[in-house]
Design a protein around this motif. Sequence first.
Motif, PDB file in Angstrom:
ATOM      1  N   TRP A 182      31.675  -8.914 -12.704  1.00 40.46           N
ATOM      2  CA  TRP A 182      30.466  -8.134 -13.016  1.00 40.46           C
ATOM      3  C   TRP A 182      29.442  -8.443 -11.927  1.00 40.46           C
ATOM      4  N   SER A 183      29.361  -7.577 -10.939  1.00 38.81           N
ATOM      5  CA  SER A 183      28.584  -7.870  -9.744  1.00 38.81           C
ATOM      6  C   SER A 183      27.109  -8.071 -10.043  1.00 38.81           C
ATOM      7  N   LEU A 184      26.570  -9.171  -9.509  1.00 34.58           N
ATOM      8  CA  LEU A 184      25.139  -9.440  -9.592  1.00 34.58           C
ATOM      9  C   LEU A 184      24.428  -9.116  -8.281  1.00 34.58           C
ATOM     10  N   GLU A 185      25.153  -8.449  -7.375  1.00 39.40           N
ATOM     11  CA  GLU A 185      24.581  -8.039  -6.086  1.00 39.40           C
ATOM     12  C   GLU A 185      23.950  -9.239  -5.384  1.00 39.40           C
ATOM     13  N   LEU A 186      24.779 -10.245  -5.155  1.00 37.87           N
ATOM     14  CA  LEU A 186      24.294 -11.535  -4.681  1.00 37.87           C
ATOM     15  C   LEU A 186      23.614 -11.470  -3.316  1.00 37.87           C
ATOM     16  N   GLY A 187      23.953 -10.500  -2.490  1.00 37.46           N
ATOM     17  CA  GLY A 187      23.376 -10.415  -1.156  1.00 37.46           C
ATOM     18  C   GLY A 187      21.987  -9.821  -1.111  1.00 37.46           C
ATOM     19  N   GLY A 188      21.483  -9.298  -2.237  1.00 37.46           N
ATOM     20  CA  GLY A 188      20.153  -8.705  -2.267  1.00 37.46           C
ATOM     21  C   GLY A 188      19.136  -9.633  -2.896  1.00 37.46           C
ATOM     22  N   PHE A 189      17.868  -9.277  -2.759  1.00 39.13           N
ATOM     23  CA  PHE A 189      16.815 -10.064  -3.392  1.00 39.13           C
ATOM     24  C   PHE A 189      16.775  -9.765  -4.883  1.00 39.13           C
ATOM     25  N   PRO A 190      16.250 -10.687  -5.683  1.00 38.05           N
ATOM     26  CA  PRO A 190      16.137 -10.425  -7.117  1.00 38.05           C
ATOM     27  C   PRO A 190      14.922  -9.576  -7.423  1.00 38.05           C
ATOM     28  N   SER A 191      14.738  -9.291  -8.692  1.00 33.52           N
ATOM     29  CA  SER A 191      13.596  -8.501  -9.151  1.00 33.52           C
ATOM     30  C   SER A 191      12.279  -9.195  -8.807  1.00 33.52           C
ATOM     31  N   ALA A 192      11.203  -8.429  -8.849  1.00 31.36           N
ATOM     32  CA  ALA A 192       9.883  -9.017  -8.623  1.00 31.36           C
ATOM     33  C   ALA A 192       9.582 -10.074  -9.683  1.00 31.36           C
ATOM     34  N   GLU A 193      10.060  -9.855 -10.914  1.00 29.66           N
ATOM     35  CA  GLU A 193       9.822 -10.822 -11.985  1.00 29.66           C
ATOM     36  C   GLU A 193      10.484 -12.165 -11.681  1.00 29.66           C
ATOM     37  N   ALA A 194      11.716 -12.123 -11.166  1.00 33.24           N
ATOM     38  CA  ALA A 194      12.411 -13.367 -10.809  1.00 33.24           C
ATOM     39  C   ALA A 194      11.709 -14.064  -9.650  1.00 33.24           C
ATOM     40  N   GLN A 195      11.213 -13.296  -8.688  1.00 31.82           N
ATOM     41  CA  GLN A 195      10.476 -13.887  -7.572  1.00 31.82           C
ATOM     42  C   GLN A 195       9.186 -14.549  -8.069  1.00 31.82           C
ATOM     43  N   VAL A 196       8.527 -13.917  -9.034  1.00 28.95           N
ATOM     44  CA  VAL A 196       7.330 -14.520  -9.627  1.00 28.95           C
ATOM     45  C   VAL A 196       7.672 -15.848 -10.281  1.00 28.95           C
ATOM     46  N   ALA A 197       8.782 -15.890 -11.037  1.00 38.29           N
ATOM     47  CA  ALA A 197       9.176 -17.131 -11.710  1.00 38.29           C
ATOM     48  C   ALA A 197       9.442 -18.240 -10.703  1.00 38.29           C
ATOM     49  N   ALA A 198      10.078 -17.901  -9.585  1.00 45.48           N
ATOM     50  CA  ALA A 198      10.397 -18.907  -8.569  1.00 45.48           C
ATOM     51  C   ALA A 198       9.130 -19.515  -7.975  1.00 45.48           C
ATOM     52  N   LEU A 199       8.138 -18.687  -7.676  1.00 44.11           N
ATOM     53  CA  LEU A 199       6.916 -19.218  -7.074  1.00 44.11           C
ATOM     54  C   LEU A 199       6.005 -19.849  -8.112  1.00 44.11           C
ATOM     55  N   ALA A 200       6.119 -19.427  -9.374  1.00 43.69           N
ATOM     56  CA  ALA A 200       5.405 -20.131 -10.442  1.00 43.69           C
ATOM     57  C   ALA A 200       5.916 -21.567 -10.543  1.00 43.69           C
ATOM     58  N   PRO A 281      12.216  -0.934  -9.042  1.00 39.91           N
ATOM     59  CA  PRO A 281      12.801  -2.279  -9.017  1.00 39.91           C
ATOM     60  C   PRO A 281      13.911  -2.420  -7.980  1.00 39.91           C
ATOM     61  N   ASP A 282      14.725  -1.373  -7.803  1.00 39.63           N
ATOM     62  CA  ASP A 282      15.801  -1.452  -6.824  1.00 39.63           C
ATOM     63  C   ASP A 282      15.270  -1.521  -5.399  1.00 39.63           C
ATOM     64  N   ALA A 283      14.109  -0.928  -5.157  1.00 38.66           N
ATOM     65  CA  ALA A 283      13.507  -1.024  -3.824  1.00 38.66           C
ATOM     66  C   ALA A 283      13.131  -2.470  -3.514  1.00 38.66           C
ATOM     67  N   VAL A 284      12.720  -3.220  -4.531  1.00 35.26           N
ATOM     68  CA  VAL A 284      12.420  -4.643  -4.349  1.00 35.26           C
ATOM     69  C   VAL A 284      13.680  -5.390  -3.921  1.00 35.26           C
ATOM     70  N   ARG A 285      14.815  -5.008  -4.496  1.00 36.74           N
ATOM     71  CA  ARG A 285      16.072  -5.716  -4.230  1.00 36.74           C
ATOM     72  C   ARG A 285      16.622  -5.422  -2.844  1.00 36.74           C
ATOM     73  N   THR A 286      16.301  -4.275  -2.301  1.00 37.80           N
ATOM     74  CA  THR A 286      16.936  -3.851  -1.045  1.00 37.80           C
ATOM     75  C   THR A 286      16.014  -3.881   0.163  1.00 37.80           C
ATOM     76  N   ILE A 287      14.773  -4.330  -0.008  1.00 35.30           N
ATOM     77  CA  ILE A 287      13.822  -4.300   1.092  1.00 35.30           C
ATOM     78  C   ILE A 287      14.183  -5.299   2.194  1.00 35.30           C
ATOM     79  N   GLY A 288      14.923  -6.337   1.852  1.00 31.34           N
ATOM     80  CA  GLY A 288      15.348  -7.303   2.864  1.00 31.34           C
ATOM     81  C   GLY A 288      14.417  -8.470   3.074  1.00 31.34           C
ATOM     82  N   ARG A 289      13.371  -8.572   2.287  1.00 29.32           N
ATOM     83  CA  ARG A 289      12.437  -9.700   2.364  1.00 29.32           C
ATOM     84  C   ARG A 289      11.724  -9.814   1.018  1.00 29.32           C
TER      85      ARG A 289
END
Length: 393
Positions: A182-200, A281-289
Motif C-alpha cells: 500500500w504505497s505511501l509515496e515515500l519519495g514525496g513530501f508529507p502533508s502540510a499537517e505532518a510538516q507542522v507536527a515535525a516542526l512543533a 494537499p497533493d501540491a504540497v507533496r509534489t513541490i519538491g521542498r
Amino acid sequence: MTEKSLAVLACRPEQSRGRRYPAETSQTRSDFQRDRDRILHAGAFRKLQYKTQVFVIHEGDYYRTRLTHSLEVAQIARSIARALELNEDLAEACALAHDLGHPPFSHAGEDALHAAMEPYGGFDHNEQTFRIVTELERLYAAYDGLNLTWETLEGIVKHNGPLGGAGQRPVRASIAAFDAEWSLELGGFPSAEAQVAALADDIAYNSHDVDDGLRAGLFSVSDLECVPGVGDIFAQLRRQFPDLAPRRLRYEGVRRMITLLVDDLIAETRRRAIEAGLDSPDAVRTIGRPVVGFSEPLREQEKLLRAFLFERMYRHFRVNRTRRKARQVVRDLFECYLAEPECLPDEWRDRAENSVDKIAAARLVGDYIAGMTDSYALKEHKKLFDLYSIVDT
C-alpha cells in the motif's frame, strides 16, 4: 474550525485515501479524530509517561518525559494548524504518535539498542513507531495495529521528509514491505499537517530543554545570553523584571521563545505557500521542498541554540554518566534475552524460541526492550544481574 473553513492546502477527512482495512465511518468523529483517539488509547502511548526525554525518571518527577513532551508537541501543532487553517486533528494525530517507538532512556537507549541489533538490521525509533501502529499494537479483533488512515501513516513515516532518495533517509525494511502493498509515496513530501507536527517537535524540545536545563542547573540564564534569539529574550526579561524569581523567569522566557518560533513559522509558511501558488494537499507533496518552515534568520538562531544545548546539556558530565549506565542496561538486557530466551516472559519466550531465524529472534527481543519503560528496564536489569536481588516468580 469547520471543514468548510480549511485552507486549500489542508487534508480533509472526507477525501482521505482510507484505511488498509475498511472500517465503518463514525457518526460523531471524523477519520482523523478517530486516528488521534486510537493513538491516545494505545498501550505504547501510555508507556511514554515513564520514558526519558533527557533526564531519567528517578532523577526527578518534574522534568519532561516522552509523554509530557508529546502532549506539548500536540498542543503547539494544533495551534499552528489552526492559524494556518490546516486540519488540526491530523496535525495532532501525527504529533501524538511521533515518539511512540522510542525505547527506554531516550537516545542513549536507542544508540545502545541499534548497536546491539546492527548485525540483525539495526534499530530506528521512527521505524519502530511505524511498526507499533501497523502491527505491534494488538487491541482490535480484526487486525493488528491501529489501522490508521493513509494520511496519518504518511505523516508518521515522512514527518522528517521524503525517504529513499539521494541525501534522504533510507527506507527501513518494515516500511518498504508495507509500502510495497500500500504505497505511501515515500519519495514525496508529507502533508502540510505532518510538516507542522515535525516542526512543533523542534519548537517543543528546544524550548523545554532550555527550561529543564535551567531547572537542573546545567547552565544559567547568564550562559544563555550569548545565544542569539533566546539570549535576547532572557536579557530583555531581566531588564524588564530585574527582581523576577527564577521559576517565573524560566517560564516567561520559555513562553516567549515558543511564541517567537510559532509566529515566525506561521508567517514563513504563509509566504512560501503564496509564493509557490499551492492549491491542494497533493501540491504540497509534489513541490519538491518543504512548505512549512522557519525564516532563514530563525533557522540560524535555532542551529546556534541546538549547538549550545548539545555542548552544555546533552554532553554535560551528569547527563553522560546516566547515559553510560543506560546504554549498559540496554546492552546487558539484549545480550541476555537473545542468548537465553528462557529469561523472557512466557509469551515472548515462546515466540523467540519459535522464531524462524536469529534475525527474527533478535527483532523480537528488540521489540520487547523497546517497549520497556525506564523503571521497568532498571528493575529487569536488577533481577537478572544483581546476584542478591530476589527474582519474582
